[in-house]
Design a protein around this motif. Structure first.
Motif, PDB file in Angstrom:
ATOM      1  N   LEU A 155     -10.170   8.170  -2.043  1.00  0.00           N
ATOM      2  CA  LEU A 155      -8.988   7.417  -1.614  1.00  0.00           C
ATOM      3  C   LEU A 155      -9.413   6.148  -0.890  1.00  0.00           C
ATOM      4  CD1 LEU A 155      -6.786  10.327  -0.212  1.00  0.00           C
ATOM      5  CD2 LEU A 155      -6.444   9.078  -2.350  1.00  0.00           C
ATOM      6  N   VAL A 156      -8.626   5.084  -1.064  1.00  0.00           N
ATOM      7  CA  VAL A 156      -8.923   3.804  -0.405  1.00  0.00           C
ATOM      8  C   VAL A 156      -7.666   3.239   0.228  1.00  0.00           C
ATOM      9  CG1 VAL A 156     -10.875   3.247  -1.917  1.00  0.00           C
ATOM     10  CG2 VAL A 156      -8.565   2.503  -2.540  1.00  0.00           C
ATOM     11  N   ALA A 157      -7.845   2.282   1.127  1.00  0.00           N
ATOM     12  CA  ALA A 157      -6.724   1.627   1.794  1.00  0.00           C
ATOM     13  C   ALA A 157      -5.748   1.059   0.778  1.00  0.00           C
ATOM     14  CB  ALA A 157      -7.238   0.524   2.706  1.00  0.00           C
ATOM     15  N   GLY A 158      -4.457   1.226   1.070  1.00  0.00           N
ATOM     16  CA  GLY A 158      -3.413   0.712   0.198  1.00  0.00           C
ATOM     17  C   GLY A 158      -2.870   1.726  -0.791  1.00  0.00           C
ATOM     18  N   GLU A 159      -3.529   2.872  -0.915  1.00  0.00           N
ATOM     19  CA  GLU A 159      -3.050   3.885  -1.862  1.00  0.00           C
ATOM     20  C   GLU A 159      -1.903   4.692  -1.272  1.00  0.00           C
ATOM     21  OE1 GLU A 159      -5.522   5.786  -4.890  1.00  0.00           O
ATOM     22  OE2 GLU A 159      -7.159   5.414  -3.472  1.00  0.00           O
ATOM     23  N   VAL A 160      -0.954   5.030  -2.131  1.00  0.00           N
ATOM     24  CA  VAL A 160       0.174   5.869  -1.749  1.00  0.00           C
ATOM     25  C   VAL A 160      -0.287   7.320  -1.807  1.00  0.00           C
ATOM     26  CG1 VAL A 160       2.528   6.556  -2.353  1.00  0.00           C
ATOM     27  CG2 VAL A 160       1.805   4.182  -2.679  1.00  0.00           C
ATOM     28  N   VAL A 161       0.005   8.078  -0.747  1.00  0.00           N
ATOM     29  CA  VAL A 161      -0.421   9.472  -0.690  1.00  0.00           C
ATOM     30  C   VAL A 161       0.768  10.395  -0.442  1.00  0.00           C
ATOM     31  CG1 VAL A 161      -2.796   9.005   0.031  1.00  0.00           C
ATOM     32  CG2 VAL A 161      -1.019   9.256   1.756  1.00  0.00           C
ATOM     33  N   MET A 162       0.573  11.654  -0.806  1.00  0.00           N
ATOM     34  CA  MET A 162       1.602  12.670  -0.660  1.00  0.00           C
ATOM     35  C   MET A 162       0.994  13.934  -0.091  1.00  0.00           C
ATOM     36  SD  MET A 162       1.920  13.583  -4.729  1.00  0.00           S
ATOM     37  CE  MET A 162       3.039  14.940  -4.621  1.00  0.00           C
ATOM     38  N   ILE A 163       1.842  14.842   0.352  1.00  0.00           N
ATOM     39  CA  ILE A 163       1.376  16.130   0.853  1.00  0.00           C
ATOM     40  C   ILE A 163       0.689  16.886  -0.282  1.00  0.00           C
ATOM     41  CG2 ILE A 163       2.149  18.364   1.767  1.00  0.00           C
ATOM     42  CD1 ILE A 163       2.381  16.053   3.763  1.00  0.00           C
ATOM     43  N   THR A 169       7.442   7.451  -6.175  1.00  0.00           N
ATOM     44  CA  THR A 169       8.789   7.798  -5.733  1.00  0.00           C
ATOM     45  C   THR A 169       8.977   9.294  -5.518  1.00  0.00           C
ATOM     46  OG1 THR A 169       9.527   7.880  -8.036  1.00  0.00           O
ATOM     47  CG2 THR A 169       9.815   5.794  -6.860  1.00  0.00           C
ATOM     48  N   ASP A 170       7.896  10.066  -5.566  1.00  0.00           N
ATOM     49  CA  ASP A 170       7.974  11.514  -5.346  1.00  0.00           C
ATOM     50  C   ASP A 170       8.475  11.799  -3.932  1.00  0.00           C
ATOM     51  OD1 ASP A 170       7.090  14.261  -4.638  1.00  0.00           O
ATOM     52  OD2 ASP A 170       6.165  14.201  -6.603  1.00  0.00           O
ATOM     53  N   SER A 171       9.265  12.832  -3.770  1.00  0.00           N
ATOM     54  CA  SER A 171       9.818  13.167  -2.443  1.00  0.00           C
ATOM     55  C   SER A 171       8.750  13.665  -1.466  1.00  0.00           C
ATOM     56  CB  SER A 171      10.919  14.216  -2.586  1.00  0.00           C
ATOM     57  OG  SER A 171      10.390  15.430  -3.081  1.00  0.00           O
ATOM     58  N   LYS A 172       7.552  13.981  -1.944  1.00  0.00           N
ATOM     59  CA  LYS A 172       6.473  14.442  -1.073  1.00  0.00           C
ATOM     60  C   LYS A 172       5.603  13.298  -0.548  1.00  0.00           C
ATOM     61  CE  LYS A 172       6.208  18.872  -3.384  1.00  0.00           C
ATOM     62  NZ  LYS A 172       6.060  19.088  -4.797  1.00  0.00           N
ATOM     63  N   VAL A 173       5.886  12.060  -0.971  1.00  0.00           N
ATOM     64  CA  VAL A 173       5.127  10.900  -0.496  1.00  0.00           C
ATOM     65  C   VAL A 173       5.353  10.743   1.003  1.00  0.00           C
ATOM     66  CG1 VAL A 173       5.032   8.373  -0.533  1.00  0.00           C
ATOM     67  CG2 VAL A 173       5.083   9.637  -2.677  1.00  0.00           C
ATOM     68  N   ILE A 174       4.243  10.553   1.747  1.00  0.00           N
ATOM     69  CA  ILE A 174       4.377  10.375   3.200  1.00  0.00           C
ATOM     70  C   ILE A 174       3.948   8.996   3.668  1.00  0.00           C
ATOM     71  CG2 ILE A 174       4.165  12.822   3.693  1.00  0.00           C
ATOM     72  CD1 ILE A 174       1.312  12.163   4.738  1.00  0.00           C
ATOM     73  N   GLY A 175       3.294   8.220   2.814  1.00  0.00           N
ATOM     74  CA  GLY A 175       2.914   6.881   3.249  1.00  0.00           C
ATOM     75  C   GLY A 175       1.794   6.270   2.450  1.00  0.00           C
ATOM     76  N   VAL A 176       1.218   5.226   3.055  1.00  0.00           N
ATOM     77  CA  VAL A 176       0.151   4.436   2.443  1.00  0.00           C
ATOM     78  C   VAL A 176      -1.045   4.457   3.385  1.00  0.00           C
ATOM     79  CG1 VAL A 176      -0.488   2.113   1.677  1.00  0.00           C
ATOM     80  CG2 VAL A 176       1.835   2.960   1.312  1.00  0.00           C
ATOM     81  N   ILE A 177      -2.242   4.550   2.832  1.00  0.00           N
ATOM     82  CA  ILE A 177      -3.452   4.529   3.660  1.00  0.00           C
ATOM     83  C   ILE A 177      -3.597   3.147   4.288  1.00  0.00           C
ATOM     84  CG2 ILE A 177      -5.968   4.734   3.678  1.00  0.00           C
ATOM     85  CD1 ILE A 177      -5.684   6.786   1.444  1.00  0.00           C
ATOM     86  N   SER A 178      -3.734   3.122   5.602  1.00  0.00           N
ATOM     87  CA  SER A 178      -3.808   1.882   6.369  1.00  0.00           C
ATOM     88  C   SER A 178      -5.231   1.334   6.393  1.00  0.00           C
ATOM     89  CB  SER A 178      -3.340   2.165   7.796  1.00  0.00           C
ATOM     90  OG  SER A 178      -3.402   1.002   8.574  1.00  0.00           O
ATOM     91  N   THR A 179      -5.329   0.024   6.647  1.00  0.00           N
ATOM     92  CA  THR A 179      -6.647  -0.590   6.774  1.00  0.00           C
ATOM     93  C   THR A 179      -7.110  -0.596   8.223  1.00  0.00           C
ATOM     94  OG1 THR A 179      -5.595  -2.760   6.857  1.00  0.00           O
ATOM     95  CG2 THR A 179      -6.476  -2.050   4.739  1.00  0.00           C
ATOM     96  N   LYS A 180      -6.259  -1.112   9.115  1.00  0.00           N
ATOM     97  CA  LYS A 180      -6.587  -1.187  10.544  1.00  0.00           C
ATOM     98  C   LYS A 180      -5.314  -0.972  11.336  1.00  0.00           C
ATOM     99  CE  LYS A 180     -10.347  -3.923  11.722  1.00  0.00           C
ATOM    100  NZ  LYS A 180     -10.886  -5.187  12.195  1.00  0.00           N
ATOM    101  N   PRO A 181      -4.931   0.275  11.562  1.00  0.00           N
ATOM    102  CA  PRO A 181      -3.694   0.506  12.311  1.00  0.00           C
ATOM    103  C   PRO A 181      -3.804   0.028  13.756  1.00  0.00           C
ATOM    104  CG  PRO A 181      -4.865   2.570  11.977  1.00  0.00           C
ATOM    105  CD  PRO A 181      -5.590   1.520  11.190  1.00  0.00           C
ATOM    106  N   GLY A 182      -2.701  -0.514  14.266  1.00  0.00           N
ATOM    107  CA  GLY A 182      -2.674  -0.959  15.658  1.00  0.00           C
ATOM    108  C   GLY A 182      -2.684   0.208  16.622  1.00  0.00           C
ATOM    109  N   LEU A 183      -2.080   1.323  16.197  1.00  0.00           N
ATOM    110  CA  LEU A 183      -2.038   2.536  17.000  1.00  0.00           C
ATOM    111  C   LEU A 183      -2.327   3.709  16.082  1.00  0.00           C
ATOM    112  CD1 LEU A 183      -1.484   3.901  19.706  1.00  0.00           C
ATOM    113  CD2 LEU A 183       0.941   3.911  19.110  1.00  0.00           C
ATOM    114  N   LEU A 184      -3.339   4.499  16.424  1.00  0.00           N
ATOM    115  CA  LEU A 184      -3.759   5.622  15.587  1.00  0.00           C
ATOM    116  C   LEU A 184      -3.539   6.938  16.311  1.00  0.00           C
ATOM    117  CD1 LEU A 184      -5.055   6.546  12.932  1.00  0.00           C
ATOM    118  CD2 LEU A 184      -7.280   6.263  14.027  1.00  0.00           C
ATOM    119  N   LEU A 185      -2.738   7.806  15.723  1.00  0.00           N
ATOM    120  CA  LEU A 185      -2.468   9.134  16.271  1.00  0.00           C
ATOM    121  C   LEU A 185      -3.340  10.166  15.556  1.00  0.00           C
ATOM    122  CD1 LEU A 185       1.427   8.931  16.178  1.00  0.00           C
ATOM    123  CD2 LEU A 185      -0.072   8.376  18.087  1.00  0.00           C
ATOM    124  N   GLY A 186      -3.526  11.320  16.175  1.00  0.00           N
ATOM    125  CA  GLY A 186      -4.241  12.416  15.529  1.00  0.00           C
ATOM    126  C   GLY A 186      -5.732  12.224  15.414  1.00  0.00           C
TER     127      GLY A 186
END
Length: 70
Positions: A16-24, A39-56
């Motif tokens: 996986l690389v930055a910018g890819e759409v990922v799902m559960i 457009t799958d309902s299990k999609v949770i987001g896109v892999i970030s390059t440099k998030p301003g705030l990183l959780l977890g």
């Protein structure tokens, strides 16, 4: 100027690389995988390059699986 908020998620797919759409990932609880369809309902987001705030950041129990900011 917005701030990107992301949370670390593990994945068995190390390609996986930055910018890819990922799902559960239904095979592994709490894991993500490359989305089959953006457009799958299990999609949770896109892999970030440099998030301003990183959780977890403390999800060490998933090592050695790769962590991705989403």
């Amino acid at each position: 100027d917005g701030v990107d908020l992301a949370e670390n998620y593990p994945s068995k797919d190390t390609s996986l690389v930055a910018g890819e759409v990922v799902m559960i990932d239904s095979q592994y609880a709490d894991y993500v995988k490359r989305a089959d369809i953006a457009t799958d309902s299990k999609v949770i987001g896109v892999i970030s390059t440099k998030p301003g705030l990183l959780l977890g950041e403390d999800r060490q129990k998933y090592a050695p699986d790769r962590m991705f900011p989403i």
